[in-house]
Design a protein around this motif. Structure first.
Motif: not given
Ligand code: NA
Ligand code: NA
Lengths: 434, 177, 303
Positions: A111-113, A115, A153, A156-159
């Motif tokens: 999710g973080a990765l 977005g 997602a 946390i960046p990227p988003s």
């Molecule tokens: Na993200």
């Protein structure tokens, strides 16, 4: 027609159509056609639905969805997920909630990765979920864990959602992105603790590992078999962080890496690949047709002027600062039960801007909490893209079970939002260092 | 009479075969997106020669993949629906609601498909292009949208006209490939 | 009389308050409150899909950029290659040519508003020894395709929302955009240079559904044209000020100017214009060719 009749009638009727069991996209289309006939007097407005469908279904940003689903499908169908779970079982066999926590960690990480909460939910739902159910983990808890992690997602960046919001709200995008890191990690930690406590109280939610008694060397060997899987994750991570590719492109490269790794391991078959591509097309189409019709629904509401009148009415309330904060956050939370988040942001943020300024809220703090709120909007019943994404990959899970699965996590999100509101440092500390 | 039934049967079978065929194309579109997107990364990063047309073709492929798959999804009643109230209802209510859903599906997909076809025809006749870097005829996409919706409308109609059965058969089949 | 106007941007984009809202206010004043214009933005109809609903009368007016309906016709997009002088533009007769072209699509051209500025390229690194974009990967829409290629760069396509992330992590080396934008989209946070000179002229155009236009009284029609003429001059002046402010603000936030090489700089306008005219002729046929020839003949475009 008065705006509040139009709006409450629209939402009410939509709910009735949902409850009557109409396909979600049909319910939206029916509302769109009805709304346009009311607004223009005849059917000619239907051409607007068609052009809206065209615009939504050709949004390149949505390509993240098929790419992450395809990645998940390949990992599941080649048995990569089973190998990963075996590894975790071998390493921490006695820890009962272990696969729930793997689930949260992976969906938070992806999710973080990526977005995209939808893409990750679909990916996890097609790879981890069947394996968890197979291993007799409680399905509802597993679903909840996937939703919770995936909802981080956009936070946390990227988003992309943070970037769109920063642009609309005229706050530094860099600050907004950085501001999401701590709250995102705090939320992930709370989910982690919650799942552990639940599994402690009710051990039947998560079975013990069959491998606990195996000798240490054998357990280590099992764990090492997960290395290729980690290689795939590392590929995606490296491409994004290294500035080589956008998140969607990295997912496509992840697919290539997964194909290469599973082929090298002798696990890739042509029929397996065909099936993976087939269900990716199937699931993507199910999700995108709903998106296309619901974005159009938001547009019809905007055309009527009803939504902007509602928002203006709310922003003109002359309540005290904290009451205003609460109502400004509750309004989008409620609207997100029915409409598309990005379309809602485009309409709502410009109207909010002066009032946020007048009340002297810290902009990064206010808009980050708003962003968290929008993200939760994807999983709040009855309508949420993230919910539908899971329904697309796991059609045999009844909707009511998904609703029940998601409620504890929505409550955690709500409590955390209150916490972030009362302790603004959690949000503002990292940006203040920039 | 028999000839009519036979003719109708052949017609329905070709509708099914067309839906199968376009679903196959939809699967190819997924492969194309993965291929083109990863090729773009390699060309741009390793050879400093971005394709330039990759984003545009992904745009087209995404839309095509969606609307070419919709007819078969409709045939198999696999669209997302909230069935919790329906599941708890007595069988006659379930049958009635299933009919309502199919009738509504036929009507709305029919209307939107009709306007889609109108738009596609106009785009074809006046040579409208998509707003992309490389020139793509817009009717390719609007035509696909029209096809997807009209064929789905036909499936909704077929479900509606099928002999009344227990509404259970209208629930999730659980299969998707 | 209540009219609706579709705009391709929300009110946070500076051209909307100046020209679209400005036009609505002016018309309301000049008509003593008789004619009211209500605005609807891209949250109602997606920006690239707005020409058709105005042609067919679902909305009365359209405030947009010519490139946004380039798929149908590039006629008014050609104005981006025309000298930035409102009076000369009106006197030259090109307005009538464009107007007649759009009449065939059920539209009336009300005005073309110059933003007193053009386009530029944002870059992560200053321009190198080549003096152009050689070896650089530039995010560009179709508008800049010819320009970027001609200056040695390669075109990368991605949605506007991904530009920030792509510049931040170096997926692309730069992005082409109207000079207004780096501040709103916060690209100054991730790109340190803006290439000079700028090229072309950014124009916003205002159309009206032909039936809605014909339904106006002669007096009202005069008011509409008068309001547009005033705004073409006053709005342009306002934009000169806005651009000076914006550029100063970008510099204050750390952006630096990087110049094209001495043999490239004088050509940038001509290179950009060539791309525009290619589009105009290709997308608007005989009318487009006539437009280009008239512009050359009257010395209104640099080639
Ligand atoms: Na993200
Ligand atoms: Na929701």
């Amino acid at each position: 027609m008065d705006w509040y009749v139009f709006l409450s009638g629209g939402f009410g009727l939509l709910l009735v159509l949902f409850t009557a069991g109409l396909p979600v996209f049909v319910a939206f289309l029916a509302m769109n056609i009805l709304g346009l006939v009311l607004l223009t007097g005849d059917l000619s407005g239907v051409s607007l639905i068609v052009s809206s469908m065209y615009a939504t279904s050709t949004s390149v940003s949505l390509a993240a969805i098929p790419m992450f689903i395809l990645l998940g499908e390949i990992l599941f169908r080649t048995g990569s997920v089973a190998i990963l779970f075996d590894a975790v079982d071998a390493l921490v066999g006695n820890f009962r909630a272990r696969l729930f926590t793997v689930c949260v960690v992976l969906s938070t990480l992806f999710g973080a990765l990526s977005g995209s909460a939808m893409a990750v939910t679909a990916m996890m739902g097609s790879s981890l979920l069947p394996e968890m159910v197979e291993r007799r983990y409680d399905r509802r808890m597993s679903i909840g864990a996937i939703f919770a992690g995936a909802s981080l997602a956009p936070i946390i960046p990227p988003s992309i959602m943070a970037i769109v919001l920063g642009m609309l709200a005229k706050v530094s995008i860099a600050s907004l992105l950085v501001a999401g890191i701590l709250p995102g990690l705090v939320l992930a930690a709370i989910f982690f603790v919650y799942l552990m406590v639940r599994a402690r109280i009710a051990p039947e939610l998560a079975p013990a590992s069959p491998r606990v008694d195996a000798p240490a060397m054998e357990r280590l060997a099992t764990a090492s078999r997960a290395l290729p899987f980690l290689l795939i994750i590392a590929t995606i991570l490296g491409l994004i962080l290294g500035g080589v590719a956008t998140p969607t492109e990295s997912a496509a490269m992840g697919v290539v890496a997964a194909l290469a790794v599973t082929a090298a391991m002798g696990k890739l078959t042509l029929s397996g690949l065909r099936e993976a591509l087939g269900s990716t097309a199937w699931i993507t189409a199910i999700i995108l047709i709903i998106m296309a019709c619901s974005v159009s629904f938001s547009q019809v509401l905007n055309m009527s002027g009803a939504t902007s009148t509602l928002v203006r009415a709310v922003t003109e309330l002359d309540w005290d600062r904290w009451m205003m904060f609460a109502i400004l956050q509750v309004l989008p939370f409620v609207l997100c039960m029915f409409v598309d988040q990005i379309a809602l942001m485009i309409m709502l943020v410009p109207i909010y801007l002066p009032i946020v300024g007048a009340l002297a809220f810290d902009p990064v703090w206010f808009w980050l909490i708003f962003l968290i709120n929008m993200s939760v909007g994807g999983i709040t019943p009855p309508f949420g893209y993230t919910l539908f994404a899971l329904k697309g990959v796991a059609p045999d899970v009844p909707v009511q079970e998904m609703y029940r699965a998601v409620i504890p996590f929505i409550l955690i999100f709500a409590a955390a939002i209150v916490g972030f509101a009362l302790m603004p440092e959690i949000v503002t500390y990292l940006p203040s260092l920039m | 009479m028999k000839a009519i039934t036979r003719g109708l049967g052949a017609l329905l079978r070709s509708h099914d075969r067309l839906a199968d065929l376009t679903y196959g194309l939809s699967i190819l579109a997924v492969a194309a997106i993965a291929l083109v997107t990863s090729l773009e990364v390699v060309m741009r990063y390793a050879f400093n020669a971005p394709l330039g047309w990759s984003g545009d073709s992904v745009m087209v492929a995404l839309s095509v993949l969606t609307f070419l798959a919709v007819p078969r999804i409709t045939r198999e009643n696999a669209h997302v629906a909230m069935t919790f109230a329906v599941d708890g209802a007595p069988p006659p209510v379930r049958v009635a609601l299933a009919r309502l859903g199919n009738a509504a599906g036929f009507a709305v997909c029919g209307i939107c498909g009709w306007y889609g076809a109108d738009a596609a025809l106009q785009h074809y006749q006046t040579g409208v292009q998509m707003i992309t870097v490389t020139a793509w005829p817009k009717w390719w996409v609007t035509g696909t949208i029209a096809y997807g919706l009209l064929s789905a409308a036909l499936y909704f109609l077929r479900h509606l006209l099928e002999a009344p059965r227990d509404a259970r058969e209208h629930e999730w089949t659980g299969t998707y490939s | 009389k209540d009219l609706t106007m579709l705009t391709s941007w929300g009110e946070s984009y500076n051209a909307v308050p100046v020209f679209a809202v400005g036009f609505a206010k002016r018309v309301e004043e000049l008509s003593d409150g008789e004619v009211k214009i209500d605005l609807r933005g891209p949250e109602t109809v997606p920006p690239f899909e707005q020409l058709q609903p105005v042609s067919s009368g679902l909305f009365d007016m359209l405030f947009t950029h010519g490139a946004y309906h380039k798929g149908q016709t590039a006629m008014v997009f050609g104005m981006d290659a025309i000298e930035d002088d409102p009076v000369k533009r009106r006197e030259s007769g090109i307005y009538d040519l464009i107007d007649q072209h759009y009449n065939k699509r059920g539209l009336k051209l009300i005005g073309v508003f110059s933003a007193a500025s053009g386009y530029h390229v944002l870059l992560r690194e200053p321009i190198g020894e080549s003096g152009d974009l050689s070896g650089l990967k530039i995010r560009a829409s179709g508008t800049y395709h010819h320009f970027v290629k001609e200056l040695g760069g390669s075109v990368v396509t991605m949605p506007a929302s991904e530009i920030y992330g792509a510049l931040e992590r170096g997926v692309v080396d730069g992005a082409a955009w109207p000079v207004f934008g780096a501040l709103d989209y916060k690209w100054y946070e991730v790109a340190d240079y803006m290439a000079r000179p700028t090229f072309g002229v950014t124009n916003l155009s205002l159309f009206m559904n032909l039936d809605s236009w014909n339904a106006l009284s002669d007096e009202e029609q005069d008011i509409f044209i008068e309001a547009a003429k005033q705004l073409e001059i006053e709005g342009r002046e306002h934009f000169e000020m806005l651009w000076a402010e914006e550029e100063a603000e970008l510099k204050r936030r750390g952006m630096e100017i990087t110049e094209f090489g001495p043999d490239v700089a004088p050509r940038v306008d001509a290179v950009f214009n060539t791309g525009v005219w290619q589009d105009v002729v290709e997308r608007s046929g005989e009318d487009g060719r006539q437009f280009r020839d008239m512009a050359i003949e009257k010395g209104l475009t640099e080639q």
